[in-house]
Design a protein around this motif. Sequence first.
Motif, mmCIF file in Angstrom:
data_model
loop_
_atom_site.group_PDB
_atom_site.id
_atom_site.type_symbol
_atom_site.label_atom_id
_atom_site.label_comp_id
_atom_site.label_asym_id
_atom_site.label_seq_id
_atom_site.Cartn_x
_atom_site.Cartn_y
_atom_site.Cartn_z
ATOM 1 N N SER A 76 0.852 -1.189 0.000
ATOM 2 C CA SER A 76 0.000 0.000 0.000
ATOM 3 C C SER A 76 0.889 1.241 0.000
ATOM 4 N N HIS A 98 -0.072 8.510 -0.362
ATOM 5 C CA HIS A 98 0.151 9.668 -1.235
ATOM 6 C C HIS A 98 0.717 10.854 -0.453
ATOM 7 N N ASN A 152 -1.549 12.936 -7.143
ATOM 8 C CA ASN A 152 -2.929 12.516 -7.377
ATOM 9 C C ASN A 152 -2.849 11.513 -8.514
ATOM 10 N N THR A 196 -6.611 6.562 -10.979
ATOM 11 C CA THR A 196 -6.974 5.210 -10.567
ATOM 12 C C THR A 196 -7.216 4.395 -11.832
ATOM 13 N N LYS A 222 -12.306 15.080 -11.725
ATOM 14 C CA LYS A 222 -11.482 14.882 -10.516
ATOM 15 C C LYS A 222 -11.767 13.554 -9.822
ATOM 16 N N PHE A 267 -9.355 10.337 -9.854
ATOM 17 C CA PHE A 267 -8.039 10.310 -9.208
ATOM 18 C C PHE A 267 -8.142 9.892 -7.754
ATOM 19 N N THR A 268 -6.997 9.417 -7.254
ATOM 20 C CA THR A 268 -6.906 9.148 -5.826
ATOM 21 C C THR A 268 -5.622 9.776 -5.292
ATOM 22 N N PRO A 269 -5.662 10.592 -4.215
ATOM 23 C CA PRO A 269 -6.884 11.178 -3.674
ATOM 24 C C PRO A 269 -7.461 12.172 -4.680
ATOM 25 N N PRO A 270 -8.808 12.384 -4.662
ATOM 26 C CA PRO A 270 -9.388 13.292 -5.654
ATOM 27 C C PRO A 270 -8.898 14.728 -5.443
#
Length: 263
Positions: free
Chosen positions: A2, A5, A12, A15, A168, A171-174
């Motif tokens: 894991s 970010h 960003n 995903t 937006k 994406f991760t995180p948005p």
Amino acid sequence: MSFKHKKKFGQNFLTDQNDVLNRIMEVSDVKEDEHIIEIGPGEGALTALLLEKAKNVTCIEIDTDLEKILTKKYASNPKFNLIMQDVLTVDLKNVLSKGRVVANIPYYITSPIINKIIENRDIISEMFIMVQKEVAERVCSKSGKERSVLTLAVEYYGEAEYLFTIPKAFFTPPPKVDSAFMSIKFYNDRRYEDRISESLFFKYVKAAFSNKRKNIINNLTTLGYSKDFIREKLEKLGISETERAENLTIEQFIDLAEIFEEE
């Protein structure tokens, strides 16, 4: 494994949105004989597709925590080359002889990255990059209040095109804003560079944009010219003294610089 970010690197990551990644590949049209530079590969979602198509892919990544992830995924692929360094300090001429950039770049250093690639336009023919939507609108704007020094800086060296928008939520995180994918293709014929020197062109562009709220006659006084002198020159060019810099074309800026330098 894991991955956490990091805000300081403006991370960003896209995903697993296959349609977006496939669209990137489609518009950037990667050929099997070319070398691609990817700036900020993240966990390597786009890297996988680039490796399928290109002859070589050089990834430039600053975050050492991503080194293990990228190495584990791609180190066995002979096409893959990873440079763990800040892209702004990498000597790109040592990295490749000729190629293109295809990347989802870190947004917090968008302008410095664009400028760095412009400086290396003798070896990089095009860049296809993901940026904040408003930045893409600004760079690609043909007229109006979005235009800025950056718009003219890109226009002087090449042609920018707004390709598509990425929400937006993809994406991760948005991030707080939507993104856009855009391209800048450098002119082979150096059409503007051969007409006017970089220093002269930017002397007038920067002065004209020095205060966005002021009109062109007020901004050009920062170069030490009197308003009467500026008024006379603008009249010859058919430009209103109340005009703002954002409404001038690159051709008008070149004419303006030339007529002011006549004396």
